[in-house]
Design a protein around this motif. Structure first.
Motif, short mmCIF file in Angstrom:
data_model
loop_
_atom_site.label_atom_id
_atom_site.label_comp_id
_atom_site.label_asym_id
_atom_site.label_seq_id
_atom_site.Cartn_x
_atom_site.Cartn_y
_atom_site.Cartn_z
N ALA B 225 6.53 0.82 14.58
CA ALA B 225 5.38 1.58 14.61
C ALA B 225 4.57 2.28 13.31
CB ALA B 225 5.64 2.57 15.60
N ILE B 226 5.64 2.30 12.51
CA ILE B 226 4.95 3.15 11.14
C ILE B 226 3.93 2.28 10.55
CG2 ILE B 226 5.55 4.07 9.01
CD1 ILE B 226 8.01 5.29 10.05
N PRO B 227 2.91 2.91 10.22
CA PRO B 227 1.88 2.09 9.18
C PRO B 227 2.21 2.27 7.90
CG PRO B 227 0.81 4.17 9.96
CD PRO B 227 2.34 4.12 10.53
N ILE B 228 1.84 1.19 7.28
CA ILE B 228 2.07 1.17 5.65
C ILE B 228 0.77 0.81 5.05
CG2 ILE B 228 2.74 -1.52 5.78
CD1 ILE B 228 4.52 -0.77 3.38
N ALA B 229 0.50 1.44 3.99
CA ALA B 229 -0.78 1.49 3.51
C ALA B 229 -0.94 0.46 2.58
CB ALA B 229 -1.17 2.48 2.68
N ARG B 230 -1.91 -0.35 2.21
CA ARG B 230 -2.27 -1.53 1.46
C ARG B 230 -1.52 -1.48 0.12
NH1 ARG B 230 -5.33 -5.85 2.77
NH2 ARG B 230 -5.00 -7.45 1.10
N PRO B 231 -1.83 -0.35 -0.35
CA PRO B 231 -1.40 -0.15 -1.94
C PRO B 231 0.32 -0.40 -2.02
CG PRO B 231 -3.17 1.54 -1.50
CD PRO B 231 -2.69 0.90 -0.34
N ILE B 232 0.92 0.13 -0.96
CA ILE B 232 2.19 0.17 -0.96
C ILE B 232 2.85 -1.20 -0.54
CG2 ILE B 232 4.40 0.96 0.11
CD1 ILE B 232 2.49 3.13 -1.68
N VAL B 284 6.16 9.61 7.75
CA VAL B 284 5.65 8.96 8.36
C VAL B 284 4.61 7.68 7.73
CG1 VAL B 284 5.23 9.87 10.79
CG2 VAL B 284 3.35 10.14 8.84
N HIS B 285 4.62 8.01 6.41
CA HIS B 285 4.31 6.94 5.47
C HIS B 285 5.42 6.39 4.78
CE1 HIS B 285 4.80 10.40 2.86
NE2 HIS B 285 4.67 9.69 1.84
N VAL B 286 5.08 5.17 4.16
CA VAL B 286 6.07 4.38 3.27
C VAL B 286 5.74 4.67 1.90
CG1 VAL B 286 7.08 2.22 2.77
CG2 VAL B 286 6.45 2.76 5.34
N SER B 287 6.69 4.82 1.03
CA SER B 287 6.37 4.94 -0.44
C SER B 287 6.74 3.87 -1.20
CB SER B 287 6.98 6.30 -0.91
OG SER B 287 8.24 6.32 -1.01
#
Lengths: 566, 330
Positions: B225-232, B284-287
């Motif tokens: 469910a965690i969204p991952i941003a496009r840059p990552i 809640v964000h992926v790095s």
């Protein structure tokens, strides 16, 4: 303000600070690099005389490139994505701002995304953007500041009027400025001489000065002109010498009468103004009714008959005065003596003019000698750089050039012997020595002028044709080629040795062969010299600068035979 | 779903992860990264390959983990004479009460939730390949019948280093199906003392079952469910493409020594592993740090060396390290 707007707002602030800091950084770094390049250019300009066009081109390109770099730094605005990434990195936020910004840009909305944005916005609101991007002075700005100071110093010091920075020109050639000042001084002397008594030599010297002012005229091209001027000067010196000699004889004649004893002494000593005053005084006495002796008449008559070429007016005046005295016509005698005084005044001006010309010629000769040495050094330096001449041979190349020039002029080697070569040895020493008896020793001290040589070397038999001004020449065998300075020196030393009574001293016993071999095992170049570097450099010079000629004079005086030994 | 609910889910996820890890740690000393990796594999619907010399507790680790999970556990000892049917099961002739005979499927040991494929590279490639369908489709086909495996299903395989005697390298297709490959190393001195103290007592500690299959499935839902941003995500993609020798973003070492790079399954593993790591870090964000942290175990077995690489004995870990070092972040 919503969370998304808050994120964008903080990112905008951070971006402006990043852009500002980056601009300062890049501008300072660019300025530092460009200023250092300018300093390097200025340093080159200190040691090398650059064409002003080169300076203008360099500084134009310099300014244009600097402007381009700064404009590019100003225009690089950066985007929010890079700002977010930089903010994450600075604040160690693990890409939280970048992720939140990206989702905020996408305007996507899910509970997870909203939570992510909310967390990021809350963190950004607490973030001290100013603290993360402080307005610091970049290190390169100190380098740039130092470079600017150095650039200004190089542009202003040492001559405060150097317009290097302002007018995009290289540093001035101090030697050129000095040369121009010397030429100005020579010009002033020539003008003064011209006012006293115009002479063809003065006009020739003035043209020479003008040509030497023109940097585009090579030194060698003015050699013929210099020779022509000095030839004229030599002629004038001979005339003046002749005049003074005639005046000497006239003075001796005048000393036979009591009334003209002082005038005669003045003429014999070449003190023409005093002689003129004495004639004036005598004229006034005669006009006042003072009795005139027969001796006076005879003295005036004898003096008028001993006159030489160039002294016709004076002789005529003295003859008229003698005749008037014979007729007891005191008024006419007084008038004639006044004419004689006036004639002496004109002669005095002519002599003074010639003296000034000689002084100008002497300075001109020194200047040309300095320029010649400078060219020789540059030529040898360039030849050394180009590998054309091995080290140590630079002087030989220069000597050959100078020798060739002299040989073409049909003159013996100049300088080293103190004998004037054609157009190269200053004629001033000779002239001044011949003009005024009282100045002859002084003129002789200014180097090794002909008079000094002739005084010291009276026993030298002129073996040449006598075409040198001193009458001292060389044998035809010796004149077949330009003798090297070493040959001339050896010849002089040999002459001195022959004429020196002390040369009868017993010769030193030659060292045994074995001893010589032992001595020769050490390379002579490795033998430590007791001379200072300046002395060594002086000895290695092909030509002796005028300011060091006293050293040479002292040397010859030291080895001169003492009077009591004769 | 409200923010509070999300926070609760994250908190629950972290708690469950922690209690399983603590339970395993009762038995297994040290190897915290290995335990994390195995649990990540479990939560990522993946399978984990453990590699290490004999005696380092690989089997014990898997047994302990299965003991902590309330799941059906099955162990398969791979040997050279092991046949595929020994894993999947087979149809056997059965006679009913009426004397009629019929074929009845006898499930093999693969029909469990947690499979320990011990020393998997001691079996022949043919037998090894029997796991392919089960690992990917979670089904087993015997004859004309396909049988669905119970979820959650994951394989924890151990293998000895390939240089050892009597081993068969795993086929590339099977290697790619492992979410991670974890290298088990020797314990430290202090860990060794602890191991000795625990295992030389009269009674060894045993794990308690602390997590059910449903809870694992719920944790899996939280992960995805965690969204991952496009840059990552772009960074993860760049890492994967850096392992492809023909790609423009390929690393210099890749061009020289790599025959095949990581597949899209590798990119999936990178993202899923990064998400799990973000959750464990209460984010809640992926790095990119999350991606980098899981890149080595995810990519090392997906980078296949070419002849030159094999001849030069290049370690795939060094290639992945170089890629991580030289690949520019977002």
């Amino acid at each position: 303000m919503s969370d998304r707007d808050a994120i964008i707002d903080v990112l905008g602030k951070a971006r402006s600070r990043i852009v500002r800091n980056r601009l300062v950084d890049r501008a300072a770094a660019a300025l530092a690099r460009f200023v250092l390049a300018g300093v390097a250019f200025e340093l080159v300009g200190v040691f090398v005389l650059l064409d002003p066009v080169v300076g203008r081109v360099f500084w134009t390109v310099w300014l244009a490139a600097l402007a381009v770099v700064i404009v590019r730094a100003v225009r690089s605005r950066g985007d929010l994505r890079a700002t977010a990434s930089d903010l994450d990195r600075k604040a160690r936020l693990d890409d939280e701002v970048l992720s939140a910004w990206w989702f905020a840009q996408q305007e996507a909305s899910t509970p997870w995304i909203d939570l992510q944005i909310r967390r990021a916005a809350a963190r950004l609101r607490r973030l001290d953007v100013r603290g993360l991007y402080p307005a610091a002075v970049p290190r390169s700005s100190w380098v740039a500041a130092g470079g600017v100071v150095l650039l200004a110093a190089l542009s202003i010091v040492p001559p405060p009027f150097t317009p290097t920075l302002l007018f995009s020109t290289p540093a001035p050639d101090l030697e050129a400025l000095n040369r121009q000042a010397q030429l100005d001084a020579i010009d002033a002397l020539l003008e003064q001489a011209d006012r006293l008594a115009p002479d063809p030599a003065i006009a020739e010297f003035q043209r020479l000065v003008e040509n030497m002012r023109d940097e585009n005229v090579p030194l060698e091209q003015t050699a013929d002109q210099a020779r022509q001027a000095e030839s004229l000067l030599d002629e004038g010196n001979l005339d003046i010498d002749n005049l003074l000699e005639g005046l000497d004889r006239m003075g001796q004649d005048l000393q036979s009468a009591e009334e003209t004893t002082a005038a005669g002494e003045a003429l014999s000593e070449g003190d023409l103004p005093v002689g003129a005053e004495e004639f004036q005084r005598l004229a006034e006495e005669l006009e006042g009714g003072a009795p005139a002796s027969e001796a006076l008449e005879a003295a005036l008559d004898a003096a008028s008959r001993d006159a030489r070429a160039g002294l016709e007016e004076l002789a005529a005046a003295l003859e008229a005065a003698a005749e008037a005295l014979a007729e007891d016509n005191a008024a006419a005698a007084s008038e004639s003596l006044m004419d004689a005084a006036e004639s002496l005044g004109e002669l005095s001006d002519r002599v003074e003019s010639q003296r000034l010309q000689n002084e100008a010629a002497q300075q001109m000769d020194a200047l040309r000698e300095a320029l010649r040495q400078q060219e020789s050094q540059q030529d040898s330096g360039e030849a050394g750089l180009n590998g054309e001449n091995p080290p140590g041979e630079g002087e030989s190349g220069t000597e050959s050039e100078a020798g060739a020039g002299d040989a073409a002029a049909g003159a013996p080697q100049e300088g080293q012997t103190g004998m004037p070569g054609a157009g190269q040895q200053p004629a001033s020493g000779q002239g001044s020595s011949q003009l005024v008896p009282g100045e002859a020793p002084e003129g002789a001290e200014s180097g090794l002028p002909p008079s000094a040589i002739s005084g010291d070397l009276q026993n030298i038999e002129p073996t040449g044709t006598g075409d040198t001004p001193t009458g001292i020449g060389f044998s035809p065998e010796q004149k077949t080629g330009a003798p090297t300075s070493l040959e001339v020196q050896l010849q002089l030393l040999a002459t001195f040795a022959d004429s020196n009574p002390e040369s009868d001293a017993p010769e030193e016993q030659p060292e045994p062969e074995a001893t010589r071999r032992e001595q020769s095992s050490l390379d002579y170049r490795d033998v430590p010299s007791e001379l200072t570097p300046a002395q060594q450099e002086l000895l290695n010079r092909e030509r002796i600068p005028r300011e060091y000629q006293n050293v040479i004079r002292d040397y010859f005086r030291a080895i001169r035979p003492q009077p009591d030994s004769d | 779903m409200s923010t509070t609910q999300i926070d609760e889910r994250i908190e629950r996820f972290q708690h469950q992860f922690k209690i399983v890890k603590d339970e395993v740690a009762k038995v297994i000393v040290g190897a915290g990264d290995i335990i994390d990796g195995i649990l990540m594999g479990v939560l990522a619907r993946g399978h984990v390959l453990l590699e290490g010399v004999p005696g380092l507790g690989k089997t014990k680790l898997v047994q302990t983990l299965s003991g902590a999970l309330h799941l059906k556990f099955s162990r398969i000892q791979f040997t050279p004479d092991l046949m595929p049917a020994d894993i999947t099961g087979t149809n056997v002739v059965q006679e009913d009460g009426h004397g009629e005979r019929h074929l009845e499927f006898q499930p093999g040991p693969i029909f469990a939730n947690v499979i320990l494929a011990d020393e998997i590279n001691r079996a022949t490639p043919k037998t090894q390949s029997a796991l392919l369908e089960a690992m990917q489709e979670k089904t087993v086909t015997v004859g004309k019948e396909s049988y669905r495996l119970d979820l959650p299903f994951f394989v924890l395989a151990t293998q000895n280093p390939l240089e050892m005697e009597g081993t068969y390298p795993l086929p590339e297709a099977q290697l790619d199906r492992f979410f991670m490959k974890l290298n088990v190393d020797y314990p430290t001195v202090s860990s060794m003392h602890t191991i000795l103290n625990r295992t030389t007592k009269v009674r060894e500690p045993e794990p308690q079952q602390v997590l059910t299959g449903d809870e694992i499935l719920a944790m899996r839902e939280t992960v995805v469910a965690i969204p991952i941003a496009r840059p990552i995500q772009e960074y993860a993609v760049r890492l994967v493409f850096a392992t492809h020798p023909g790609h423009e973003e390929a690393h210099a070492l890749t061009r020289q020594y790599v025959r095949y790079g990581a597949s899209p399954r590798g990119a999936q593993a990178l993202v899923i592993g990064a998400k799990i790591r973000a959750l464990l870090d209460n984010r809640v964000h992926v790095s990119t740090g999350d991606v980098r942290a899981v890149a080595m175990p995810v990519l090392r077995h997906r980078v296949l060396l070419n002849f030159e690489g094999e001849a030069e004995r290049i370690d795939t870990d060094s290639i992945v390290e170089a890629i991580l070092r030289d690949t520019k972040g977002p």
